[in-house]
Design an enzyme around this catalytic site. Sequence first.
Site, mmCIF file in Angstrom:
data_model
loop_
_atom_site.group_PDB
_atom_site.id
_atom_site.type_symbol
_atom_site.label_atom_id
_atom_site.label_comp_id
_atom_site.label_asym_id
_atom_site.label_seq_id
_atom_site.Cartn_x
_atom_site.Cartn_y
_atom_site.Cartn_z
ATOM 1 N N ILE A 167 -3.020 -36.476 -26.091
ATOM 2 C CA ILE A 167 -3.504 -36.963 -24.802
ATOM 3 C C ILE A 167 -2.832 -38.308 -24.582
ATOM 4 C CG2 ILE A 167 -5.511 -37.767 -23.500
ATOM 5 C CD1 ILE A 167 -7.201 -35.757 -25.079
ATOM 6 N N SER A 168 -2.071 -38.415 -23.522
ATOM 7 C CA SER A 168 -1.234 -39.597 -23.296
ATOM 8 C C SER A 168 -2.069 -40.856 -23.114
ATOM 9 C CB SER A 168 -0.359 -39.384 -22.053
ATOM 10 O OG SER A 168 0.446 -38.243 -22.210
ATOM 11 N N ALA A 169 -1.420 -42.000 -23.271
ATOM 12 C CA ALA A 169 -2.087 -43.287 -23.115
ATOM 13 C C ALA A 169 -2.578 -43.464 -21.679
ATOM 14 C CB ALA A 169 -1.133 -44.412 -23.487
ATOM 15 N N PHE A 178 6.946 -38.897 -23.756
ATOM 16 C CA PHE A 178 6.039 -37.790 -24.010
ATOM 17 C C PHE A 178 6.572 -36.934 -25.153
ATOM 18 C CE2 PHE A 178 4.733 -38.822 -19.715
ATOM 19 C CZ PHE A 178 3.394 -38.490 -19.681
#
Length: 400
Positions: A73-75, A217
Amino acid sequence: MTHLETATPEALRADMVRALHEQDAIVSEAVAAAFTAVPRHRFGPDTTMEQAYDLHSVLPVKKDANGLPLSVISAPHLQAVMLEQAGIEPGMRVLEIGSGGYNAAVIQELVGADGEVITLDIDRDVIDRARQYLDDTGYDQVKTMAADAETALADLGTFDRIVATVTTWDIPPSWIGALGEKGRLVTPLTVCGTTRSVAFERDGDGLVSRSYRLASFVPMQGEGAAPDRKVMLREGVALQTDNEQVPLNAKALGRALAGDRLEKWSGAAYDLPDELDWFMTLNLPSPARLHASQDVIDSGLVEPSAKLGVVALVSEDSIAYRTRRPNPDTGTAGYESGVIAHGPQAEALAEQYTELLRRWAKDHQRRGAATIRYLPGAAPSPLPPGTARKRHGHVTVTWA
């Protein structure tokens, strides 16, 4: 006990949104409200509350056998930037490519009860996990789908917005076909290892950028995975490119690196390194990305610019790459750009590289000066400056 140890999730979330506002990652009330509403910590139960609401921390979803991330889950900072780029409005139909659950929940807040959100991932484990946490947090309206995004969109109809949260090397024809007439695609597009989150809109048969931002990513898997050519010049030093035309002669380039070193200084200011890197990547005739470990940098063999990867110009037996040194005469940045080169062609490569550094500083040294176009079909031959071949088409970047 510290504030972070005693703060409630709601307080931490409010702090996160406030900080994202201050850093201009969030600029709209709609995105602020969506980030405020979704309990991010519940999508990463194995992480601490502090990590869940840290602006630049990712939440692990799945790792490979070597412990490297396959899905995260990206920043929050990056997610906010991309959702602002997307400009999602109530009632829209939105597709997310690459799923962790949390971002889809935020998108559902943005489209509201009358909108539709589909989140898609190639990995069944990842999509099942997303489904569980979406249901547990009350976002059962979000639809989940396990499929390869390279081919799956042809049967899904059209979307107002498509948001990819995995690095894409190319843009499949089905993605362009799935965009509505006024649709927008936000995707982290990579060229020779350099990635930008680009907000694309339709431009005839292709796409044209509305904005772009620095991004990082995990790579796309499946049929859309990027070609990756990588060689080790010595322990701790690697060259990587996705361009089949670039020569990667590991033995000759390793010898060059171990030999004499040429320094050439441009007299031009070193500033806005992310914009400069994008310009050099697209305009050098034979680019690759040079990576070096910290111990090699500490030894003095390779400059610190290679720690996170720096664009290099390579030939069969020589290499040149960017560096910098303090120089207050070059402007407010206080640094001058220069080139380190090795090998029999060091002088010629350094001259080419330096001329481009000067051109950047003279004509393009500002943020957002590039226009990125994606055009389906074969690239022209010979390849013009600013153009990169892809599997289904080609990318052309021009600078104002």
